[in-house]
Write a protein that holds these residues in place. Sequence first.
Motif, PDB file in Angstrom:
ATOM      1  N   THR A 133       7.533   3.858  -1.453  1.00 41.81           N
ATOM      2  CA  THR A 133       7.136   2.740  -0.593  1.00 41.81           C
ATOM      3  C   THR A 133       8.276   1.784  -0.268  1.00 41.81           C
ATOM      4  O   THR A 133       8.171   1.007   0.678  1.00 41.81           O
TER       5      THR A 133
ATOM      6  N   GLU B 148       1.298   8.250  -5.910  1.00 44.90           N
ATOM      7  CA  GLU B 148       0.151   8.661  -5.082  1.00 44.90           C
ATOM      8  C   GLU B 148      -1.125   8.781  -5.922  1.00 44.90           C
ATOM      9  O   GLU B 148      -2.196   8.295  -5.532  1.00 44.90           O
ATOM     10  N   ARG B 149      -0.973   9.413  -7.059  1.00 46.37           N
ATOM     11  CA  ARG B 149      -2.152   9.692  -7.884  1.00 46.37           C
ATOM     12  C   ARG B 149      -2.808   8.406  -8.370  1.00 46.37           C
ATOM     13  O   ARG B 149      -4.047   8.296  -8.378  1.00 46.37           O
ATOM     14  N   TYR B 150      -1.990   7.437  -8.778  1.00 45.99           N
ATOM     15  CA  TYR B 150      -2.539   6.215  -9.363  1.00 45.99           C
ATOM     16  C   TYR B 150      -2.525   5.035  -8.387  1.00 45.99           C
ATOM     17  O   TYR B 150      -2.821   3.910  -8.786  1.00 45.99           O
ATOM     18  N   ASN B 151      -2.180   5.321  -7.133  1.00 43.92           N
ATOM     19  CA  ASN B 151      -2.160   4.282  -6.106  1.00 43.92           C
ATOM     20  C   ASN B 151      -1.261   3.110  -6.512  1.00 43.92           C
ATOM     21  O   ASN B 151      -1.640   1.941  -6.431  1.00 43.92           O
TER      22      ASN B 151
ATOM     23  N   GLY C 284       4.730   9.025  -1.721  1.00 48.60           N
ATOM     24  CA  GLY C 284       4.549   7.930  -2.675  1.00 48.60           C
ATOM     25  C   GLY C 284       5.617   6.862  -2.632  1.00 48.60           C
ATOM     26  O   GLY C 284       5.424   5.765  -3.158  1.00 48.60           O
TER      27      GLY C 284
ATOM     28  N   LYS D 123      -4.502  -8.343  -5.435  1.00 43.72           N
ATOM     29  CA  LYS D 123      -5.495  -7.384  -5.932  1.00 43.72           C
ATOM     30  C   LYS D 123      -6.231  -7.902  -7.165  1.00 43.72           C
ATOM     31  O   LYS D 123      -7.096  -7.215  -7.705  1.00 43.72           O
TER      32      LYS D 123
END
Length: 559
Positions: free
Chosen positions: A343, A305-308, A341, A226
């Motif tokens: 993983t 989830e919110r901040y990926n 969230g 990324k």
Amino acid sequence: MDAAQAIAGDVLEATVIYLEKARVAVNGACRGFEGWQIILIAAGVTLLVTRLYNWLDHPRLTIRQRVVHNFWSFLKGLPIIRGKVKAELAKNVQKIGEEMYPTKEGDHFLNRLPADGISSDEIFKRLEQYKTATFADWKGGKVSGCVYGGTEELSTLCAKVYHDFAWTNPLHPDVFPEVRRMEAEVVSMSLKLFHGGPNSGGTMTSGGTESILLAMQTYRDIAWEKGIDRPEIIAAVSAHAAFNKASHYFGIRLILVPNDPKTHTLDVRAMKKKISKNTCCLVASAPSFPYGLLDDIEAVSKLGERYNVPVHVDACLGGFLIPFMEKAGFPLPPFDFRLPGVTSISADTHKYGYAPKGSSVILYKDKETRNFQFFVAGSWSGGIYATPTMAGSRPGALIAGCWATMMYFGERGYVSTTRRIIAETRYITQQLRKIKDIYVFGDPLISVVAVGSDKFDVFRAFAALGKKGWNLNSLQFPASFHLCVTQRQTRTVSDQFIKDVRDCVKEVMKDPGKKAEGAAALYGTAQAIPDRSIITEMARGYLAACYNTAMGESNGVSH
């Protein structure tokens, strides 16, 4: 349009004027210097700025940690201090070695091969002699954690399986397809326990540390893809030390956040404040090793989830208890892949899965993430080299032993053992709360009960329990100890533990201000040492002593 062009022209003209003034100022400042001097000064300033940037932008340590580290390194480097520290460390290392290897008369270590091989009977005779050096009564239930399986019937089964698969190696799946299948089945069964979906995947590993290392390496590599050059992990101070090891090995910065002072679990608000563009993973424990407490995994999942950001759940300790607790009558808050969230999950089959040491599983919500874990050297002259985990060759016998153990217990077997262990842990917790002058950390829902005290040096009680034959886990920050409950803690053993704790506390409270002495004092002293590098050196000395055979007087095998 004309007005915009006019403004742009004015800006350009002003810029040219300022650049000209800057040129004149620089030339004026350099007047009197020769060309080589200007070049040397420019090179020196560039080098200084580069070094300062690299010092401030350390891949693992914060600025504060770097300052503290350099301060103590400077102090220890002073001649008057360096000699004293070295001598004291040498003395402690020698003491550790002497305590670790108390030799009997006529006993000796081996430090070279025997001239001739010895018979099987004599090998077993020597092994029996070695086993007599065991100090802790793990079979009698006086050891915290450590040995989870080991029943006679299961030992016989695993020994037979090991015999049949001793020479197998999953590095060669074409030669040993049965081992490849057993590993795949262990992973699939584990994924089912944690509600993995059809696209979930994982691998077996050598233990919880490797499972955690692989997950963190995976998230580091994803972060690199990324464009994140300095990936960061965020975890609680009570997260397992394997995350520190991952930080050290892989150059990932580990950001530790405090626990909630009341619950002693991860402070989710503190974690949220630390999330940045460099965060590659959030960590939650199910449960944490020190206190056996379950973090608020649902809240961490929402942050992910919110901040990926990926969320890893470390269930190495309790991974083969928590999936069965609801059916055992002890429901828990959500902790697995049912949470959007989450993983990845690490869980040790060689703890409450009762498989032979060492085996574990690392599980991912999707195979695409799992594939980042794989290592491939496609241009090696020896051919294409590809491995799923850190090791190349792996013991197929341990995979077979794990598979056989899971088949032996089945779901009902695991539910039954979980019910007994959780009930025993709740009973111990309830009884310890009745003892004055100590406290139990948080709400231990699973299998670990941690004990502390604000009335006396708790390591005195820890030492006193050791004299009564208990081998417990000492903890620090704050000072405490815990009992990790296994199948070997029957009600009789639990009652004995509770009684011994009560008696030790009563004895200690006769002089509550007194400090621990002897070996127990080292724990309290270690906490008080501000320079943690000294603790590192002492620990290295301990590890070195584990390999020390210098006390052996014989160079061979006596017949």
